[in-house]
Motif scaffolding. Structure first.
Motif, PDB file in Angstrom:
ATOM      1  N   GLU A 187       0.817  -1.233   0.000  1.00 32.67           N
ATOM      2  CA  GLU A 187       0.000   0.000   0.000  1.00 32.67           C
ATOM      3  C   GLU A 187       0.843   1.272   0.000  1.00 32.67           C
ATOM      4  N   ASP A 207      -6.057  -3.000  -4.252  1.00 29.30           N
ATOM      5  CA  ASP A 207      -7.153  -2.241  -3.683  1.00 29.30           C
ATOM      6  C   ASP A 207      -6.886  -2.082  -2.188  1.00 29.30           C
ATOM      7  N   VAL A 208      -6.433  -0.884  -1.819  1.00 30.28           N
ATOM      8  CA  VAL A 208      -5.955  -0.659  -0.460  1.00 30.28           C
ATOM      9  C   VAL A 208      -7.072  -0.893   0.567  1.00 30.28           C
ATOM     10  N   GLN A 209      -8.300  -0.532   0.187  1.00 32.00           N
ATOM     11  CA  GLN A 209      -9.446  -0.749   1.090  1.00 32.00           C
ATOM     12  C   GLN A 209      -9.621  -2.238   1.408  1.00 32.00           C
ATOM     13  N   ASN A 210      -9.358  -3.055   0.384  1.00 27.00           N
ATOM     14  CA  ASN A 210      -9.614  -4.492   0.547  1.00 27.00           C
ATOM     15  C   ASN A 210      -8.413  -5.264   1.067  1.00 27.00           C
ATOM     16  N   GLN A 256      -6.594  -5.490   3.770  1.00 23.01           N
ATOM     17  CA  GLN A 256      -6.624  -6.145   5.073  1.00 23.01           C
ATOM     18  C   GLN A 256      -7.405  -7.469   4.996  1.00 23.01           C
ATOM     19  N   GLU A 257      -8.539  -7.402   4.300  1.00 20.44           N
ATOM     20  CA  GLU A 257      -9.386  -8.582   4.131  1.00 20.44           C
ATOM     21  C   GLU A 257      -8.656  -9.655   3.294  1.00 20.44           C
ATOM     22  N   ASP A 280     -10.651  -7.697  -8.181  1.00 17.45           N
ATOM     23  CA  ASP A 280     -10.210  -6.317  -7.913  1.00 17.45           C
ATOM     24  C   ASP A 280      -9.282  -5.797  -9.020  1.00 17.45           C
ATOM     25  N   TYR A 283      -9.842  -2.630 -11.468  1.00 21.41           N
ATOM     26  CA  TYR A 283      -8.812  -1.588 -11.582  1.00 21.41           C
ATOM     27  C   TYR A 283      -8.460  -1.347 -13.052  1.00 21.41           C
TER      28      TYR A 283
END
Ligand code: DGI
Ligand code: FE
Ligand code: FE
Length: 204
Positions: free
Chosen positions: A139, A147-150, A152-153, A172, A176
């Motif tokens: 990140e 996808d920085v939002q995703n 962690q998941e 993702d 993108y």
């Protein structure tokens, strides 16, 4: 692969790569080793493939193409295009064999397919593909496609279910690429379809 050889490869990568790319490379190698421990894959192979996966990244496109042609590497239309972000994977596999002395075909395939993936990947190939996306520096990378939002998941998922993780990363990545207007290689699309079906199939 003995530990001494790995130390040698590491030094060679430090020389061959720009600073940030070298740090990313270490992140991928150690993340791949962790994933290998969890998923029962050879840890040495994971370290080696991770260490070399971007070995051709800091070489000009023209030179990458020359390397691939010299070693008769099959290329897709998109891989051959000027400034293709895909070509370094194929060129890297040629260099790993010819310059860095790798003879293990599974390691060479993991390098070849680390950008597009492919259907029916070996566990080692899956691990390298995934480690490249989730490594700790991802990140912070300037033009990260992850996808920085995703993230962690996805990181958590990677230690639980490789096929589910592939489906998520590929989905993702296709999002993108379509936002960015990037041309999608048929191999990327085939990999997405294959792993999303495999994951759905495993759930039923
Ligand atoms: O070399 P890295 O940056 O560590 O990562 P990578 O080898 O996975 O390359 C990532 C780039 O490749 C990223 O910008 C997404 C892109 N990519 C993956 N599949 C395709 C693709 N780009 C295009 N145009 N078409 C694809 O099918
Ligand atoms: Fe790469
Ligand atoms: Fe990479």
């Amino acid at each position: 692969m003995k530990a001494t050889n790995l130390a040698k490869l590491r030094k060679e990568m430090e020389q061959a790569l720009e600073r940030k790319r070298y740090e990313h490379t270490l992140g991928v190698a150690y993340t791949a080793a962790n994933l290998a421990m969890v998923h029962g894959v050879d840890v040495e192979k994971a370290l080696t493939a991770g260490m070399l996966h971007d070995c051709a990244k800091c070489i000009s496109h023209h030179k990458q193409l020359t390397i691939c042609r010299k070693h008769k590497m099959m290329l897709s239309e998109i891989e051959s295009e000027n400034h293709s972000p895909l070509l370094h994977a194929k060129a890297g596999s040629c260099l790993a064999r010819k310059k860095y002395g790798i003879t293990d075909e599974e390691i060479l395939q993991a390098i070849s397919y680390h950008t597009t993936g492919r259907p029916h990947m070996s566990p080692l190939e899956k691990i390298i593909y995934i480690a490249d996306y989730i490594e700790p520096g991802r990140e912070r990378a300037k033009r990260s496609y992850a996808d920085v939002q995703n993230l962690q998941e996805v990181r958590k998922m990677a230690y639980q279910d490789l096929d589910k993780t592939l489906c998520k990363i590929l989905s993702d990545t296709l999002d993108y690429l379509s936002r960015k207007g990037g041309k999608i290689d048929s191999m990327t699309r085939d990999t997405y379809e294959y792993y999303c079906q495999t994951y759905q199939g495993n759930r039923e």
